[in-house]
Design a protein around this motif. Structure first.
Motif, PDB file in Angstrom:
ATOM      1  N   ASP A  89       6.550  -7.253 -10.732  1.00 37.89           N
ATOM      2  CA  ASP A  89       7.891  -7.375 -10.148  1.00 37.89           C
ATOM      3  C   ASP A  89       8.011  -6.362  -9.014  1.00 37.89           C
ATOM      4  N   PHE A  90       7.994  -6.856  -7.782  1.00 37.11           N
ATOM      5  CA  PHE A  90       8.004  -5.933  -6.644  1.00 37.11           C
ATOM      6  C   PHE A  90       9.330  -5.191  -6.524  1.00 37.11           C
ATOM      7  N   SER A  91      10.407  -5.779  -7.081  1.00 36.76           N
ATOM      8  CA  SER A  91      11.718  -5.121  -6.969  1.00 36.76           C
ATOM      9  C   SER A  91      11.745  -3.795  -7.729  1.00 36.76           C
ATOM     10  N   THR A  92      10.859  -3.626  -8.706  1.00 37.96           N
ATOM     11  CA  THR A  92      10.820  -2.379  -9.479  1.00 37.96           C
ATOM     12  C   THR A  92       9.835  -1.365  -8.899  1.00 37.96           C
ATOM     13  N   ALA A  93       9.102  -1.770  -7.843  1.00 39.99           N
ATOM     14  CA  ALA A  93       8.104  -0.856  -7.250  1.00 39.99           C
ATOM     15  C   ALA A  93       8.798   0.285  -6.517  1.00 39.99           C
ATOM     16  N   LYS A  94       8.175   1.461  -6.552  1.00 39.11           N
ATOM     17  CA  LYS A  94       8.722   2.647  -5.889  1.00 39.11           C
ATOM     18  C   LYS A  94       7.904   2.999  -4.663  1.00 39.11           C
ATOM     19  N   PHE A  95       8.586   3.487  -3.643  1.00 38.64           N
ATOM     20  CA  PHE A  95       7.908   3.915  -2.418  1.00 38.64           C
ATOM     21  C   PHE A  95       7.190   5.248  -2.680  1.00 38.64           C
ATOM     22  N   VAL A  96       5.878   5.285  -2.411  1.00 33.75           N
ATOM     23  CA  VAL A  96       5.090   6.493  -2.687  1.00 33.75           C
ATOM     24  C   VAL A  96       4.486   7.072  -1.413  1.00 33.75           C
ATOM     25  N   GLY A  97       4.836   6.524  -0.269  1.00 33.34           N
ATOM     26  CA  GLY A  97       4.325   7.063   0.996  1.00 33.34           C
ATOM     27  C   GLY A  97       2.815   6.868   1.132  1.00 33.34           C
ATOM     28  N   LEU A  98       2.121   7.951   1.514  1.00 31.54           N
ATOM     29  CA  LEU A  98       0.676   7.876   1.755  1.00 31.54           C
ATOM     30  C   LEU A  98      -0.143   8.243   0.515  1.00 31.54           C
ATOM     31  N   GLU A  99       0.498   8.285  -0.635  1.00 34.12           N
ATOM     32  CA  GLU A  99      -0.201   8.713  -1.848  1.00 34.12           C
ATOM     33  C   GLU A  99      -1.415   7.837  -2.156  1.00 34.12           C
ATOM     34  N   ASN A 100      -1.265   6.524  -1.993  1.00 31.66           N
ATOM     35  CA  ASN A 100      -2.396   5.627  -2.278  1.00 31.66           C
ATOM     36  C   ASN A 100      -3.557   5.871  -1.309  1.00 31.66           C
ATOM     37  N   TYR A 101      -3.239   6.143  -0.049  1.00 28.84           N
ATOM     38  CA  TYR A 101      -4.301   6.388   0.937  1.00 28.84           C
ATOM     39  C   TYR A 101      -5.021   7.703   0.634  1.00 28.84           C
ATOM     40  N   VAL A 102      -4.255   8.717   0.185  1.00 34.71           N
ATOM     41  CA  VAL A 102      -4.883   9.986  -0.196  1.00 34.71           C
ATOM     42  C   VAL A 102      -5.810   9.768  -1.389  1.00 34.71           C
TER      43      VAL A 102
ATOM     44  N   TYR B 279      -1.895  -2.624  -7.810  1.00 32.54           N
ATOM     45  CA  TYR B 279      -1.920  -3.383  -6.556  1.00 32.54           C
ATOM     46  C   TYR B 279      -1.656  -2.494  -5.347  1.00 32.54           C
ATOM     47  N   GLY B 280      -0.848  -1.472  -5.518  1.00 32.45           N
ATOM     48  CA  GLY B 280      -0.577  -0.570  -4.398  1.00 32.45           C
ATOM     49  C   GLY B 280      -1.831   0.135  -3.934  1.00 32.45           C
ATOM     50  N   LEU B 281      -2.590   0.681  -4.894  1.00 29.86           N
ATOM     51  CA  LEU B 281      -3.842   1.363  -4.540  1.00 29.86           C
ATOM     52  C   LEU B 281      -4.871   0.384  -4.001  1.00 29.86           C
ATOM     53  N   GLY B 282      -4.978  -0.779  -4.650  1.00 27.36           N
ATOM     54  CA  GLY B 282      -5.914  -1.797  -4.163  1.00 27.36           C
ATOM     55  C   GLY B 282      -5.559  -2.262  -2.758  1.00 27.36           C
ATOM     56  N   SER B 283      -4.268  -2.382  -2.472  1.00 28.41           N
ATOM     57  CA  SER B 283      -3.834  -2.795  -1.127  1.00 28.41           C
ATOM     58  C   SER B 283      -4.178  -1.730  -0.094  1.00 28.41           C
ATOM     59  N   ALA B 284      -4.002  -0.462  -0.451  1.00 26.37           N
ATOM     60  CA  ALA B 284      -4.370   0.615   0.477  1.00 26.37           C
ATOM     61  C   ALA B 284      -5.856   0.572   0.799  1.00 26.37           C
ATOM     62  N   LEU B 285      -6.669   0.350  -0.233  1.00 19.42           N
ATOM     63  CA  LEU B 285      -8.114   0.235  -0.012  1.00 19.42           C
ATOM     64  C   LEU B 285      -8.430  -0.963   0.870  1.00 19.42           C
ATOM     65  N   GLY B 286      -7.717  -2.075   0.629  1.00 18.12           N
ATOM     66  CA  GLY B 286      -7.935  -3.261   1.448  1.00 18.12           C
ATOM     67  C   GLY B 286      -7.552  -3.053   2.903  1.00 18.12           C
ATOM     68  N   VAL B 287      -6.462  -2.348   3.157  1.00 23.60           N
ATOM     69  CA  VAL B 287      -6.031  -2.080   4.537  1.00 23.60           C
ATOM     70  C   VAL B 287      -7.047  -1.201   5.253  1.00 23.60           C
ATOM     71  N   ILE B 288      -7.515  -0.151   4.574  1.00 25.47           N
ATOM     72  CA  ILE B 288      -8.526   0.725   5.195  1.00 25.47           C
ATOM     73  C   ILE B 288      -9.798  -0.048   5.479  1.00 25.47           C
ATOM     74  N   PHE B 289     -10.206  -0.882   4.531  1.00 24.70           N
ATOM     75  CA  PHE B 289     -11.423  -1.674   4.711  1.00 24.70           C
ATOM     76  C   PHE B 289     -11.264  -2.670   5.856  1.00 24.70           C
ATOM     77  N   PHE B 290     -10.078  -3.267   5.977  1.00 21.63           N
ATOM     78  CA  PHE B 290      -9.818  -4.207   7.081  1.00 21.63           C
ATOM     79  C   PHE B 290      -9.956  -3.500   8.432  1.00 21.63           C
ATOM     80  N   LEU B 291      -9.406  -2.298   8.535  1.00 18.64           N
ATOM     81  CA  LEU B 291      -9.501  -1.554   9.793  1.00 18.64           C
ATOM     82  C   LEU B 291     -10.943  -1.167  10.097  1.00 18.64           C
TER      83      LEU B 291
ATOM     84  N   SER C 192       0.817  -1.224   0.000  1.00 20.53           N
ATOM     85  CA  SER C 192       0.000   0.000   0.000  1.00 20.53           C
ATOM     86  C   SER C 192       0.849   1.270   0.000  1.00 20.53           C
ATOM     87  N   PHE C 193       2.132   1.156   0.357  1.00 23.41           N
ATOM     88  CA  PHE C 193       3.015   2.330   0.354  1.00 23.41           C
ATOM     89  C   PHE C 193       3.877   2.395  -0.909  1.00 23.41           C
TER      90      PHE C 193
END
Length: 320
Positions: free
Chosen positions: A70-83, A287-299, A62-63
């Protein structure tokens, strides 16, 4: 075995006996705890592998801008997905309808299933057939029911209900093409499909209430309404806790009925969080945005279930 000392028993002997007794209790408790842990261990392993590890991965995804390849090519975007989740109107629509669906179906099914169970608990001709009939509605899957009801409440003239209305000269009703009517149809069908199952659950608890309580209340002059409020309802609190818990968890993860009935439309009126996660995370490769949505929904789910469990415990304490 009594621990009271005899007047003739020396103090040293009594102290030695109490020490041996405490050690025996500790050994027995340790044995019981180890036995319980052996039974819980397989479930704990499955819970860690199936729930905790994937949830931890989702938090990490989610971050990032992970695309699912390929997760090795993923970039850290902080809270952008949650915003993005809290600013995207489509995702917010899915979250809003899911919460509305969950609360509406939970309230409606509980309000209908409990009186229905009380009626089914009485003796009347054909009681077993009527019980089976109500329970049968919950047997088919929601996906199948959605496809069947899509034909029945179709907004065009070929829909079963609109064909019936046409015989009385009434124009076709836009059941699934109007925003409010589409939401109403989804909730009514969900209530219709599940109320029999939850009535059966209440019926099992009703049959465990001792008949002596009702006989004594009848002797004291209590009518049926007073018996229901003072005996049946307090005795049914544990059953209501189980039923509401299942309705909340089932409502929060709803997907099949709205998808097969309306595909989330019209617009995003019946769009659900689960559908959002699938469309955003899997179909669109975000997947990053979908994971952020999933984390918020889980909480949100954890908070809602915790509130429900706390309310049920408070009610049980007051009625006990």
């Amino acid at each position: 075995m009594s621990l009271a000392s005899s007047p003739d028993e020396p103090d040293g002997s009594r102290a030695s006996f109490e020490t041996r007794h405490r050690k025996a209790l500790r050994r027995r408790n340790l044995t019981e705890n180890l036995t319980s842990f052996e039974f819980l261990l397989p479930i704990l392993v499955v819970f860690i592998v199936v729930v905790l590890i994937p949830f931890g991965q989702s938090v990490v995804f989610s971050f990032t801008d992970y695309s699912g390849y390929d997760f090795s090519t993923a970039k850290f975007v902080g809270l952008e997905n949650y915003v993005t989740v809290f600013t995207d109107q489509t995702l917010l629509a899915g979250l809003g309808f899911t919460l509305f669906y969950t609360i509406a179906t939970t309230v409606a099914i509980t309000a209908l299933a409990l009186p229905l169970a009380v009626v089914l608990n009485r003796r009347f001709f054909g009681r077993n057939f009527v019980r089976s009939l109500f329970f049968f509605f919950s047997v088919p899957s929601m996906a199948v029911l959605g496809l069947v009801w899509q034909y029945i409440v179709s907004p065009v003239d070929s829909g079963a209900i609109n064909q019936l209305l046409a015989r009385f000269g009434i124009d076709a009703v836009p059941w699934l093409s109007d925003t409010n009517l589409a939401r109403l149809c989804v909730i009514v069908i969900a209530v219709w499909a599940q109320v029999g199952w939850h009535a059966t659950l209440y019926l099992a608890y009703l049959q465990a209430i001792p008949s002596d309580l009702y006989e004594q209340a009848a002797v004291d002059g209590a009518n049926r309404r007073q018996q229901f409020l003072n005996i049946t309802l307090p005795q049914m609190v544990p059953a209501m806790g189980v039923s509401i818990f299942m309705l909340l968890t089932g409502g929060l993860k709803v997907y099949d009925l709205p998808f097969t009935l309306t595909t989330g439309g019209p617009g995003h009126a019946t769009y659900t969080v689960t559908q959002s996660i699938i469309v955003t995370g899997v179909n669109s490769g975000r997947y990053g945005l979908g994971s952020a949505l999933g984390v918020i929904f889980f909480l949100c789910c954890a908070l809602l279930v915790a509130i429900q469990q706390g309310v049920v415990r408070q009610i049980e304490k007051r009625l006990s």
